[in-house]
Design an enzyme around this catalytic site. Sequence first.
Site, short mmCIF file in Angstrom:
data_model
loop_
_atom_site.label_atom_id
_atom_site.label_comp_id
_atom_site.label_asym_id
_atom_site.label_seq_id
_atom_site.Cartn_x
_atom_site.Cartn_y
_atom_site.Cartn_z
N CYS A 1 -10.60 4.87 8.63
CA CYS A 1 -9.96 4.60 7.34
C CYS A 1 -9.13 3.33 7.42
CB CYS A 1 -9.10 5.79 6.93
SG CYS A 1 -8.41 5.66 5.27
N ASP B 1 7.59 6.44 4.50
CA ASP B 1 7.47 5.19 5.24
C ASP B 1 7.01 4.04 4.34
OD1 ASP B 1 8.22 6.33 7.71
OD2 ASP B 1 6.19 7.08 8.01
N SER B 2 5.96 4.27 3.56
CA SER B 2 5.46 3.19 2.70
C SER B 2 6.46 2.87 1.60
CB SER B 2 4.10 3.57 2.09
OG SER B 2 4.20 4.73 1.30
N LEU C 1 -4.21 4.23 -3.22
CA LEU C 1 -5.65 4.32 -3.09
C LEU C 1 -6.14 5.71 -3.46
CD1 LEU C 1 -6.21 2.39 0.27
CD2 LEU C 1 -6.03 1.50 -2.07
N ALA D 1 0.86 -1.19 0.00
CA ALA D 1 0.00 0.00 0.00
C ALA D 1 0.90 1.23 0.00
CB ALA D 1 -0.91 -0.01 1.22
N MET D 2 0.87 1.99 -1.09
CA MET D 2 1.78 3.11 -1.29
C MET D 2 1.05 4.43 -1.09
SD MET D 2 4.52 1.41 -2.12
CE MET D 2 5.60 2.66 -2.78
N SER D 3 1.29 5.08 0.03
CA SER D 3 0.62 6.35 0.31
C SER D 3 1.26 7.50 -0.44
CB SER D 3 0.68 6.64 1.81
OG SER D 3 2.01 6.92 2.21
N CYS E 1 -7.33 14.36 5.88
CA CYS E 1 -7.05 14.53 4.45
C CYS E 1 -8.21 15.11 3.67
CB CYS E 1 -6.61 13.20 3.84
SG CYS E 1 -7.91 11.94 3.78
#
Length: 396
Positions: free
Chosen positions: A101, A12-13, A32, A6-8, A199
């Site tokens: 979320c 960190d990701s 996402l 999961a790449m934000s 967000c």
Amino acid sequence: MKILAAMSGGVDSAVAAARAVEAGHEVVGVHLALSRMPGTLRTGSRGCCTIEDSMDARRVCDQLGIPFYVWDFSERFKEDVVDDFISEYEHGRTPNPCMRCNEKIKFAALLEKAVALGFDAVVTGHYAKVITDAEGNRELHRAATWAKDQSYVLGVLTHEQLRHAWFPLADTPSKDEVRAEAAQRGFSVAKKPDSYDICFIPEGDTREWLEEHITMTQGNIKDTEGNLLGTHRGSQAFTVGQRKGLAIGHPAADGKPRFVLEIRPKTNEVIVGGRDMLEIDEIRGIRETWAGVPIAETADFLAQKPVEGARSADFEVEAQVRAHADPVASTAHLVWVLDDEAETPGALRLETVVRLNEKLRGVAPGQTMVIYQGTRVLGQSTIARAYSLDRADITA
């Protein structure tokens, strides 16, 4: 293993995905898309799901040589996070949208789709640890460094979700080390600021945003004795512990500041009082979930038929009510009570009752309470009520 990262779009990701690739796994990156209107999400590298975040995530995947996709979860995000946020404020509660979320999107919708597509696990850049016990059960624990620990916001994860969760940053000593590793790998996100705030509130002004999404009606501000002190534009925009924005216009008799003690949506009233009235030592939580297999004291009780007034044995915990708050040693038990919000007469609900060993201040209904034993997360619940045992209830 076949891993979905999961790449934000953050550092960190990016490092978490890189470590998964280096470990020899087959990794696919996914970002996402949580809004079909990019302008409604925070920009300037401060959000977690903007167009620029998507571009940053794609660049990292290109450098790692792994496939990259954008999955549109905007409808589910609106229903499960944004609409829930609005509804909770309408009912006088203060929700945590990041918890929702994680629960509904990042580890329910995302994981559900990942497993259906044949992935073995989902990797994220959270600072938390999953441990497998002697019986093969998965447990959620704090990260090695408490300063960056994010187990609180992952307290909503279930045993089944933990089976498919992997957090490669769990034992990383510091965020500086993660940034240094990202720089060494040539990632442009190495110095990207952390995400802050909510967000889907672009300007960061929660009150202004709520006033655009909730019908506000003028109501009264009262003290704990029922005296009228002033009026407000809408009780839904307040939260327990709030000081700013009351605009009462005249000081209290003792000259000390007033704080929001209670919000009453049914009468559209806001009750205020002194700082000492914010202190509480017992919390009741509802909508419990358990991170991993419940401990014996709760498992035995949950296996029994619900009966009004039935309660579990006491068990020792540490309770945490905010993401960056210190945990407080406490004694907890479960109890079945009549659900006064249920449509069906006589319906019961389970409550987690936590008696704190030291007082906390400004705990609001709607916040999330996560309970621990040592470093292990036992579970979480939504705070329904927080009060002082040695003080009479507010009767105003």
